[in-house]
Design an enzyme around this catalytic site. Structure first.
Site, PDB file in Angstrom:
ATOM      1  N   HIS A 109     -77.905  67.666 -41.122  1.00 21.38           N
ATOM      2  CA  HIS A 109     -77.759  66.770 -42.333  1.00 21.38           C
ATOM      3  C   HIS A 109     -78.487  67.377 -43.647  1.00 21.38           C
ATOM      4  O   HIS A 109     -78.221  67.596 -44.622  1.00 21.38           O
ATOM      5  CB  HIS A 109     -77.857  65.327 -42.549  1.00 21.38           C
ATOM      6  CG  HIS A 109     -76.788  64.727 -41.611  1.00 21.38           C
ATOM      7  ND1 HIS A 109     -76.479  63.371 -41.344  1.00 21.38           N
ATOM      8  CD2 HIS A 109     -75.643  65.271 -40.968  1.00 21.38           C
ATOM      9  CE1 HIS A 109     -75.654  63.085 -40.738  1.00 21.38           C
ATOM     10  NE2 HIS A 109     -74.791  64.254 -40.395  1.00 21.38           N
ATOM     11  N   PHE A 141     -82.226  56.568 -40.625  1.00 21.20           N
ATOM     12  CA  PHE A 141     -82.001  55.822 -41.873  1.00 21.20           C
ATOM     13  C   PHE A 141     -81.112  56.984 -42.719  1.00 21.20           C
ATOM     14  O   PHE A 141     -81.725  58.076 -42.862  1.00 21.20           O
ATOM     15  CB  PHE A 141     -83.285  55.346 -42.202  1.00 21.20           C
ATOM     16  CG  PHE A 141     -82.861  54.909 -43.805  1.00 21.20           C
ATOM     17  CD1 PHE A 141     -82.795  53.526 -44.138  1.00 21.20           C
ATOM     18  CD2 PHE A 141     -82.937  55.884 -44.905  1.00 21.20           C
ATOM     19  CE1 PHE A 141     -82.464  53.130 -45.488  1.00 21.20           C
ATOM     20  CE2 PHE A 141     -82.660  55.498 -46.219  1.00 21.20           C
ATOM     21  CZ  PHE A 141     -82.289  53.983 -46.558  1.00 21.20           C
ATOM     22  N   GLU A 142     -79.984  56.673 -43.145  1.00 21.49           N
ATOM     23  CA  GLU A 142     -79.255  57.405 -44.161  1.00 21.49           C
ATOM     24  C   GLU A 142     -78.751  56.070 -45.030  1.00 21.49           C
ATOM     25  O   GLU A 142     -77.836  55.582 -44.890  1.00 21.49           O
ATOM     26  CB  GLU A 142     -78.402  58.160 -43.723  1.00 21.49           C
ATOM     27  CG  GLU A 142     -78.778  59.456 -42.976  1.00 21.49           C
ATOM     28  CD  GLU A 142     -77.804  60.300 -42.369  1.00 21.49           C
ATOM     29  OE1 GLU A 142     -76.884  59.762 -41.814  1.00 21.49           O
ATOM     30  OE2 GLU A 142     -78.283  61.491 -42.424  1.00 21.49           O
ATOM     31  N   ILE A 143     -78.799  56.613 -46.431  1.00 22.00           N
ATOM     32  CA  ILE A 143     -77.610  56.097 -47.440  1.00 22.00           C
ATOM     33  C   ILE A 143     -77.169  57.228 -47.965  1.00 22.00           C
ATOM     34  O   ILE A 143     -77.761  58.017 -48.803  1.00 22.00           O
ATOM     35  CB  ILE A 143     -78.230  55.060 -48.386  1.00 22.00           C
ATOM     36  CG1 ILE A 143     -79.218  53.774 -47.690  1.00 22.00           C
ATOM     37  CG2 ILE A 143     -77.128  54.679 -49.407  1.00 22.00           C
ATOM     38  CD1 ILE A 143     -79.721  52.892 -48.602  1.00 22.00           C
ATOM     39  N   TYR A 157     -77.374  61.614 -51.270  1.00 28.21           N
ATOM     40  CA  TYR A 157     -77.938  61.382 -49.888  1.00 28.21           C
ATOM     41  C   TYR A 157     -79.496  61.042 -50.231  1.00 28.21           C
ATOM     42  O   TYR A 157     -80.085  61.474 -51.080  1.00 28.21           O
ATOM     43  CB  TYR A 157     -77.935  63.086 -49.100  1.00 28.21           C
ATOM     44  CG  TYR A 157     -78.496  63.001 -47.743  1.00 28.21           C
ATOM     45  CD1 TYR A 157     -77.613  62.571 -46.916  1.00 28.21           C
ATOM     46  CD2 TYR A 157     -79.819  63.245 -47.379  1.00 28.21           C
ATOM     47  CE1 TYR A 157     -78.078  62.435 -45.520  1.00 28.21           C
ATOM     48  CE2 TYR A 157     -80.100  63.319 -46.022  1.00 28.21           C
ATOM     49  CZ  TYR A 157     -79.288  62.873 -45.061  1.00 28.21           C
ATOM     50  OH  TYR A 157     -79.793  62.844 -43.544  1.00 28.21           O
TER      51      TYR A 157
END
Ligand SMILES: Nc1nc2c(ncn2[C@@H]2O[C@H](COP(=O)(O)OP(=O)(O)OP(=O)(O)O)[C@@H](O)[C@H]2O)c(=O)[nH]1
Ligand SMILES: [Mg+2]
Length: 405
Positions: free
Chosen positions: A328, A291-293, A234
């Protein structure tokens, strides 16, 4: 009379000659297929001003002031294998023009070199215009999914009257999105369902993109590969404190979860990022999830699903206004090892109203950044990025002091 006629003939003849001459001279300066070629190849800087006259257009291009050696430019398409990864965007048809700007930015800075796919999800069918315009600018494959009603509606156990009363109360208190039903469905969907959509089941990695975001620096490597090779699950670019009024009982549910499922809490986690008193209370720090990768298999793990299920049953998505960002983040902080979280300092990013602009001029020049260091949110009081540095023993970059409040 005859003399006059001859005189007139001379004038007409002279005029015809003049017109012919003018025609020949102008047609000879119409650009033909043979444009003057610049000494500098494509990729080098172009003359900064368009030629002001036909005469100028014929001169060789003036030398660029900052030539870019070809060797420094990334290839149009990076070679090598790709990861099993996709961009993912939740959007409405009316978000089209704002999501196009975001996609353009992602493509220019990253994806034109990698051509990853893009999955679009919506609680209503995407219209043809949305599909046409987005697929025209995504360099990878585009896929469009409809969210199943069960994932975007009230579960049976929710008392809808109570939920409506809360919305009214939050409206009076002017809590942002406090009176919105769709915002709550969106937060619940992003918290617990997007990764289970059939279109995402094919992938292992995702990069979330929202409408109206901007990327300011070139990203010249495969961020998904980076995640995989470095065992990251994450990641984030911006972190901040959550608005307390939207999550009054979230931490109580988190504590219930840790009691019910102690096996899901990993050793060497980042509890210190989210709590300043060893878990008694939440300090409201979270990674900003627009924004998340991240790794989809982690979100699909039993540990994460148990976490979401417990929170969902508690009802806080509707009786309060729990956001997917704290959900998250708390999960990542408790159920992943510290080393599995990653701060993408090199991904310069904006989502209203915050900017992450990497500290240090050299980096910004090398990566052709367009953000201003004074806009960087990282070291300001409301950000939690300092805390992330602190708990991971990371030295702050040189010059951070100049970017504090
Ligand atoms: N399909 C669909 N997508 C939605 C809906 N509401 C929000 N979204 C999407 O969900 C994501 C988050 O919504 P935003 O409205 O950006 O929420 P936010 O980032 O908290 O708030 P902003 O500051 O307004 O950007 C975005 O990608 C939106 O396009 C909705 O009702 N339907
Ligand atoms: Mg947004």
């Amino acid at each position: 009379m005859a003399g006059q006629q001859r005189y007139l003939r001379y004038i007409v003849f002279a005029l015809v000659c003049l017109v012919l001459l003018l025609f020949i001279s102008s047609s000879s300066s119409v650009p033909s297929a043979q444009w003057p070629t610049s000494k500098f190849k494509t990729g080098g800087a172009k003359p900064s001003q368009p030629a002001t006259s036909n005469q100028d257009a014929l001169k060789p291009a003036s030398p660029p002031t900052t030539p870019n050696p070809d060797s420094k430019l990334p290839p149009a398409t990076a070679s090598g294998e790709r990861m099993n990864a996709t961009f993912v965007t939740l959007a409405r048809n009316e978000d089209l023009w704002e999501i196009l700007k975001s996609i353009r930015s992602v493509e220019d800075r990253f994806n034109r070199k990698f051509n990853y796919d893009w999955v679009f999800l919506n609680d209503k069918e995407f219209n043809d215009e949305f599909k046409k315009m987005t697929s025209a600018i995504v360099s990878g494959k585009t896929k469009y999914g409809l969210i199943p009603t069960e994932h975007w509606s009230y579960p049976d156990f929710i008392d809808q009257k109570r939920a409506a009363a809360v919305r009214q109360e939050m409206k009076e208190k002017q809590i942002i999105y406090g009176d919105s039903e769709s915002y709550r469905h969106m937060c619940r969907y992003e918290s617990g369902f997007f990764f289970r959509h059939p279109l995402l089941l094919d992938y292992e990695w995702y990069w979330r993109v929202e409408p109206s975001v901007k990327f300011f620096c070139d990203i010249n490597y495969d961020t998904f590969k980076f995640m995989a090779e470095n065992k990251k699950k994450y990641s984030f670019t911006l972190s901040l404190h959550e608005y307390e009024a939207t999550i009054p009982t979230l931490w109580d549910s988190v504590k219930n979860f840790t009691k019910m499922y102690p096996q899901h809490i990993v050793e060497g986690n980042s509890l210190k990022f989210i709590s300043d008193d060893e878990g008694k209370t939440y300090n409201n720090c979270h990674f900003w999830s627009n924004f998340e990768i991240g790794n989809l298999n982690w979100l699909r793990s039993q540990a994460y699903l148990d976490f979401f299920e417990l929170l969902d049953q508690a009802g806080g998505f509707f009786y309060e206004r729990w956001g997917d960002a704290p959900v998250h983040s708390i999960a990542a902080a408790l159920m992943l090892k510290k080393e599995e979280l990653h701060f993408f300092n090199d991904i310069a990013y904006y989502h209203v109203p915050f900017t992450h602009c990497p500290t240090g001029e050299k980096f910004r020049i090398d990566h052709k950044c367009t953000c201003q260091s004074t806009d960087n949110f990282d070291w300001k009081g409301y950000s939690c990025t300092s805390k992330f540095y602190e708990i991971n023993g990371l030295p702050r970059p040189e010059g951070y002091e100049n970017e504090q409040d």
